[in-house]
Design a protein around this motif. Structure first.
Motif, PDB file in Angstrom:
ATOM      1  N   GLU A 295       0.829  -1.212   0.000  1.00 50.47           N
ATOM      2  CA  GLU A 295       0.000   0.000   0.000  1.00 50.47           C
ATOM      3  C   GLU A 295       0.862   1.260   0.000  1.00 50.47           C
ATOM      4  O   GLU A 295       0.551   2.230  -0.698  1.00 50.47           O
TER       5      GLU A 295
ATOM      6  N   SER B 232       2.352   1.796  -3.414  1.00 46.77           N
ATOM      7  CA  SER B 232       1.337   2.346  -4.316  1.00 46.77           C
ATOM      8  C   SER B 232       1.147   3.836  -4.072  1.00 46.77           C
ATOM      9  O   SER B 232       1.058   4.631  -5.018  1.00 46.77           O
TER      10      SER B 232
ATOM     11  N   GLU C 145       4.114   5.831  -5.470  1.00 43.06           N
ATOM     12  CA  GLU C 145       4.044   6.046  -6.914  1.00 43.06           C
ATOM     13  C   GLU C 145       3.061   7.177  -7.257  1.00 43.06           C
ATOM     14  O   GLU C 145       3.314   7.972  -8.167  1.00 43.06           O
TER      15      GLU C 145
END
Length: 305
Positions: free
Chosen positions: A53, A56, A59
């Motif tokens: 998580e 993510s 990013e």
């Protein structure tokens, strides 16, 4: 009464009890091994989920930073072009247009720089957290692998002990009736003890007083008997010299079957007498209630007159 049951059967059952108790304990330990790793495995799974998580999120923030940088470059470019154009203006209108361009570009540039600083700070924090999670995950994986190796070694040792006990069990059980052995195993699984001594007519497992006739049957050892209260196999225990062992004897033993028919009839007569007395008391109560109601009605009629 002559004994027809070989006492070695009870000796074998006692030996089997020891073996089965150890066997079930080891089996329980083997079954419990995976549970010991459960907490570590759950922690590692949670860490990996959080790590994914955060990656993510990293990013997303990185994409946002790149986008802000592009907008910032455009704003800086517009401001610089406006500032250079000031040297070549010839009319007031051109001056106002360039001044507006420079002002808007500068304002946008300042706002974008603030956003960029905030996003880059967030990105740095995420990067630091991800690196910390990577180290933590590696540490947990190492601990988990070591724990697994240790438990695998322990399990291997337990399985060897279990195989040895099962070999002893098979040897002892050769002279035990399969049906008795099956019941015996289930009792031990439930109560840890499958065979207990009876002393002074009391079960050594549940400590309940046994019926007189049944206790004498246990003492005679004509067959294998189970406690009617806890289901354990019973074996008579002779007392030492000086100890009382006359709790049950064939002469003094008594049960419902020993009662005379006259005694049972007397009990029935007593029950009938009690029932008759209750009916008489009920009739007297009903009569009193009727008399009270009549007196109340007479009193009300006199009051009306």
């Amino acid at each position: 009464m002559e004994k027809t049951l070989d006492t070695k059967v009870f000796d074998n059952l006692e030996k089997l009890q020891v073996v089965l108790s150890e066997k079930y304990q080891i089996q329980a330990k083997i079954e419990d091994v995976p549970k010991q790793l459960g907490a570590q495995e759950e922690l590692l799974a949670r860490l990996k989920k959080e790590y994914i998580e955060k990656n993510s999120k990293y990013e997303e923030v990185k994409t946002k930073v790149d986008s802000i940088k592009e907008e910032l470059e455009e704003a800086v470019k517009l401001r610089e072009e406006g500032e250079k154009g000031m040297d070549n203006i010839s009319t007031h209108r051109e001056y106002e247009a360039l001044e507006k361009q420079i002002s808007e570009a500068s304002e946008k540039e300042g706002s974008l720089r603030k956003d960029l600083d905030k996003a880059e700070k967030n990105l740095a924090e995420l990067d630091e957290a991800i690196k910390a999670d990577e180290n933590w995950i590696k540490s947990q994986e190492k601990d988990l692998n070591e724990a697994r190796a240790s438990l695998d070694k322990e399990t291997g040792s337990l399985k060897k002990e279990l195989a040895s006990l099962e070999k002893k069990e098979a040897h002892i059980a050769e002279n035990i009736d399969p049906e008795i052995k099956y019941k015996f195993e289930r009792i031990i699984q439930r109560n840890n003890e499958g065979i207990v001594n009876v002393k002074n007519g009391v079960c050594g497992g549940c400590h309940m007083i046994l019926p007189a006739q049944f206790a004498n049957e246990v003492r005679d050892e004509q067959e294998i008997l189970f406690c009617p209260y806890c289901s354990r196999i019973l074996r008579w225990q002779e007392t030492k010299d000086g100890e009382e062992q006359n709790y049950y004897t064939m002469d003094s033993a008594s049960s419902v079957s020993d009662l005379d028919d006259d005694d049972l009839l007397d009990d029935n007569d007593d029950d009938e007498n009690i029932s008759d007395n209750e009916d008489e008391i009920k009739d007297d109560d009903d009569l009193l209630e009727e008399e009270e109601e009549e007196e109340i009605e007479d009193s009300e009629e006199e009051s009306e007159e």
